[in-house]
Design a protein around this motif. Structure first.
Motif, PDB file in Angstrom:
ATOM      1  N   GLU A 151      23.310  69.814 -49.428  1.00  0.00           N
ATOM      2  CA  GLU A 151      23.391  68.669 -48.531  1.00  0.00           C
ATOM      3  C   GLU A 151      24.129  69.024 -47.249  1.00  0.00           C
ATOM      4  O   GLU A 151      23.753  68.601 -46.161  1.00  0.00           O
ATOM      5  CB  GLU A 151      24.092  67.497 -49.241  1.00  0.00           C
ATOM      6  CG  GLU A 151      23.869  66.152 -48.569  1.00  0.00           C
ATOM      7  CD  GLU A 151      22.395  65.776 -48.472  1.00  0.00           C
ATOM      8  OE1 GLU A 151      22.017  65.167 -47.450  1.00  0.00           O
ATOM      9  OE2 GLU A 151      21.631  66.088 -49.410  1.00  0.00           O
ATOM     10  N   LYS A 152      25.192  69.854 -47.372  1.00  0.00           N
ATOM     11  CA  LYS A 152      25.921  70.278 -46.182  1.00  0.00           C
ATOM     12  C   LYS A 152      25.042  71.161 -45.298  1.00  0.00           C
ATOM     13  O   LYS A 152      25.100  71.074 -44.069  1.00  0.00           O
ATOM     14  CB  LYS A 152      27.200  71.017 -46.573  1.00  0.00           C
ATOM     15  CG  LYS A 152      28.061  71.405 -45.369  1.00  0.00           C
ATOM     16  CD  LYS A 152      29.249  72.280 -45.759  1.00  0.00           C
ATOM     17  CE  LYS A 152      30.311  71.482 -46.470  1.00  0.00           C
ATOM     18  NZ  LYS A 152      31.532  72.303 -46.710  1.00  0.00           N
TER      19      LYS A 152
ATOM     20  N   GLU B 211      26.475  77.198 -47.933  1.00  0.00           N
ATOM     21  CA  GLU B 211      27.126  75.930 -48.212  1.00  0.00           C
ATOM     22  C   GLU B 211      26.276  75.172 -49.230  1.00  0.00           C
ATOM     23  O   GLU B 211      25.138  75.543 -49.514  1.00  0.00           O
ATOM     24  CB  GLU B 211      27.254  75.111 -46.920  1.00  0.00           C
ATOM     25  CG  GLU B 211      27.931  75.828 -45.769  1.00  0.00           C
ATOM     26  CD  GLU B 211      29.424  76.009 -45.991  1.00  0.00           C
ATOM     27  OE1 GLU B 211      29.960  75.365 -46.915  1.00  0.00           O
ATOM     28  OE2 GLU B 211      30.030  76.801 -45.247  1.00  0.00           O
TER      29      GLU B 211
ATOM     30  N   TYR C 125      30.967  63.781 -40.404  1.00  0.00           N
ATOM     31  CA  TYR C 125      30.826  64.893 -41.335  1.00  0.00           C
ATOM     32  C   TYR C 125      32.046  65.812 -41.344  1.00  0.00           C
ATOM     33  O   TYR C 125      31.953  66.966 -41.750  1.00  0.00           O
ATOM     34  CB  TYR C 125      29.556  65.680 -41.024  1.00  0.00           C
ATOM     35  CG  TYR C 125      28.311  64.869 -41.238  1.00  0.00           C
ATOM     36  CD1 TYR C 125      27.974  64.396 -42.498  1.00  0.00           C
ATOM     37  CD2 TYR C 125      27.481  64.533 -40.165  1.00  0.00           C
ATOM     38  CE1 TYR C 125      26.837  63.635 -42.691  1.00  0.00           C
ATOM     39  CE2 TYR C 125      26.344  63.775 -40.354  1.00  0.00           C
ATOM     40  CZ  TYR C 125      26.037  63.328 -41.618  1.00  0.00           C
ATOM     41  OH  TYR C 125      24.912  62.561 -41.816  1.00  0.00           O
TER      42      TYR C 125
END
Length: 267
Positions: free
Chosen positions: A147-148, A144, A208
């Motif tokens: 940041e994810k 991913e 999120y």
């Protein structure tokens, strides 16, 4: 003099292993060492970890300058360590009392004879190269975005560290993934710890986008929520979180032992 330096390195690694990290808001990560009164904020998790490490090093340097023995560096009489701290204190006293002078040119030092050079360490193969060397086919899953990745790792740590109080919620989450429907969870007989952890975890999941809906009725102590059907959400909630959790705990253990390491995940 190498052993005392190792003592300080192990002290820093051991102390950093006790650090706490939290998400204070979008783009605001907090790192803390409450026992030492150290707290930093940064835009992402890695920056918070680096800033906290620098704050700890500055705190340790101030303690040594003051001639204090930081908590965790006490212990039985160790003549080598005692001599190191005595020398460090004496060097600091001389630095403070001696006026600064222009550095003097040093005569060139003869190069050591090559016959006495230590052999260069053999390059250690990565985990992927080692597996390939055993004839194992290795396929790396696409990662991913950075940041994810950090967010998912934080969620995995939260779930893994509090799993006993989140187990009921987790089972309902997986059920929601299979039915693709909203689920309900009554917390009327749950402890305050279970309620706090469950509502905080759902809030994080909704923030999120792992939950498409979430509502908590405090008067009924009831959670209503629905898990996202996105592929990456399903992968995370049905087992991907556990791989992340184990990897982070292994890293933390190896860092606490000051051991060089590589942890391979996502294969």
């Amino acid at each position: 003099m190498l052993e005392p330096v190792g003592v300080l390195t192990r002290y820093l690694e051991r102390t950093m292993a006790q650090a706490r990290y939290d998400l204070a808001g979008p783009g605001r990560f907090v790192g803390e060492l409450p026992e030492l009164g150290l707290r930093v904020e940064a835009e992402h998790l890695e920056a918070a970890r680096q800033a906290l490490r620098e704050a700890l090093e500055a705190w340790l340097l101030d303690a040594l300058r003051s001639g204090l023995t930081p908590p965790g560096l006490e212990g039985g009489e160790d003549p080598v360590r005692s001599r190191f701290f005595a020398l460090a204190g004496e060097m600091w006293r001389l630095v403070r009392e001696t006026p600064a002078e222009a550095p003097k040119a040093q005569p060139p030092q003869p190069e050591p004879a090559k016959a006495h050079e230590a052999p260069k360490a053999k390059k250690v193969a990565s985990v992927e190269e080692w597996l390939k060397g055993l004839g194992i086919q290795v396929v790396k899953k696409p990662q991913e975005e950075e940041e994810k990745e950090k967010v998912l790792t934080r969620l995995a740590l939260f779930l893994g560290d509090r799993y006993p109080s989140l187990e009921k919620l987790y089972e309902r989450l997986k059920q929601s993934l299979s039915t693709k429907r909203q689920f309900e969870l009554s917390l009327s007989e749950a402890s305050q710890e279970e309620i706090a952890n469950s509502t905080q975890f759902c809030t994080m999941l909704k923030q999120y986008a792992l939950l498409t809906s979430y509502h908590y009725k405090s008067e009924e102590r009831r959670i209503r929520a629905k898990a996202s059907t996105e592929g990456w959400v399903q992968n995370f909630l049905t087992g991907g979180w556990l791989e992340r959790y184990v990897a982070e705990r292994v890293r933390k253990f190896l860092r606490s032992k000051n051991l060089p390491h590589e942890v391979a995940v996502g294969y």
